[in-house]
Design an enzyme around this catalytic site. Structure first.
Site, mmCIF file in Angstrom:
data_model
loop_
_atom_site.group_PDB
_atom_site.id
_atom_site.type_symbol
_atom_site.label_atom_id
_atom_site.label_comp_id
_atom_site.label_asym_id
_atom_site.label_seq_id
_atom_site.Cartn_x
_atom_site.Cartn_y
_atom_site.Cartn_z
ATOM 1 N N GLU A 1 0.840 -1.207 0.000
ATOM 2 C CA GLU A 1 0.000 0.000 0.000
ATOM 3 C C GLU A 1 0.872 1.252 0.000
ATOM 4 O O GLU A 1 1.259 1.726 1.046
ATOM 5 C CB GLU A 1 -0.930 -0.007 1.212
ATOM 6 N N TYR A 2 1.129 1.814 -1.212
ATOM 7 C CA TYR A 2 0.789 1.329 -2.547
ATOM 8 C C TYR A 2 1.972 1.594 -3.461
ATOM 9 O O TYR A 2 2.752 2.517 -3.201
ATOM 10 C CB TYR A 2 -0.436 2.061 -3.124
ATOM 11 N N ASP B 1 -13.422 1.690 2.836
ATOM 12 C CA ASP B 1 -12.638 2.899 3.164
ATOM 13 C C ASP B 1 -12.706 3.940 2.048
ATOM 14 O O ASP B 1 -11.767 4.713 1.840
ATOM 15 C CB ASP B 1 -11.171 2.561 3.468
ATOM 16 N N TRP C 1 -12.855 -8.141 5.800
ATOM 17 C CA TRP C 1 -11.972 -7.494 6.775
ATOM 18 C C TRP C 1 -12.840 -6.978 7.918
ATOM 19 O O TRP C 1 -13.693 -6.136 7.675
ATOM 20 C CB TRP C 1 -11.197 -6.332 6.140
#
Length: 243
Positions: free
Chosen positions: A3-4, A77, A224
């Site tokens: 990421e990322y 997110d 998640w």
């Protein structure tokens, strides 16, 4: 889970990381193939990959898909307390009331990945078992805190602004007003007296996402994360549609 590559993470990347990431996956696959021959067993190679358009453009998606067994799309997110406006954590579709940049919804992310030519069966949809909350939220034009302004993250379960599904159901749902965005197909909670806004998923929105991934021929769903739904309510909802 890088990421990322190129940009968007805690450390500064370089433009060459776009190709470097593809090469890294190929090198992993080469070594895993050797181990498969030695160990007489299969080894999977997968990645967790971004959903936002600004980070997605830094991946050679179709080349990665050719090497990987599948790609886990982190389709959540999209909004959080790092944003001034409130919004949905994981909207299935973009709302016409969302004045932010385009591309921050599940359908847009999925279509962007599939447009590269990668097989739909190699794309796995991410589903959050948590919600995101804001404090200091005004009613806004919606009158319910949605796409309004907040002053920061709400109290969370383990960290500010992040709330387990179990926590939401036990401690917030009973005392806050629930709304459902018919366009984005996700629920949210609003407490005008305290100025608290929470975006989350429930069984209804999870079933909608499961039906969506089936309609697109996607490879499945990843979560998640499991401890946020200890009673299995959201997991059971997904399973009921994916069976």
């Amino acid at each position: 889970d890088w990421e990322y590559p190129v940009s968007g993470g805690p450390s500064t990347g370089i433009p060459a990381d776009k190709a470097n990431y593809t090469t890294l996956m190929k090198d992993f696959r080469t070594e895993l193939d050797k181990r498969e021959a030695e160990d007489k067993r299969d080894y999977l190679l997968t990645i967790a990959a971004p959903a936002g358009p600004t980070t997605l453009q830094n991946l050679e998606i179709n080349k990665l898909a050719a090497t990987l067994d599948w790609i886990n799309l982190m389709s959540y997110d999209y909004y959080g307390a790092w944003d001034k406006p409130t919004g949905h954590n994981a909207p299935l579709y973009r709302s016409t009331f969302d004045k932010g940049p385009a591309g921050f919804d599940i359908d847009a992310s999925v279509r962007a990945y599939l447009a590269t030519g990668m097989p739909a069966s190699k794309l796995v949809l991410g589903a959050p078992l948590y919600g995101r909350g804001w404090n200091g939220v005004t009613p806004g034009t919606s009158g319910t805190g949605l796409y309004s302004t907040g002053t920061g993250p709400s109290t969370g379960t383990w960290e500010d602004g992040v709330l387990d599904y179990d926590d939401i159901v036990k401690n917030y749902l009973p005392r806050m007003t629930q709304y459902r965005d018919a366009q984005s197909q996700v629920p949210y909670l609003w407490d005008p007296a305290k100025g608290v806004f929470i975006s989350y998923d429930d069984a209804t929105s999870m079933k909608a996402k499961a039906r969506y991934l089936r309609s697109k021929g996607l490879g499945g769903v990843m979560l998640w994360e499991l401890s946020s739904d200890r009673g299995g309510v959201l997991i059971d909802a997904l399973n009921s549609e994916l069976r």
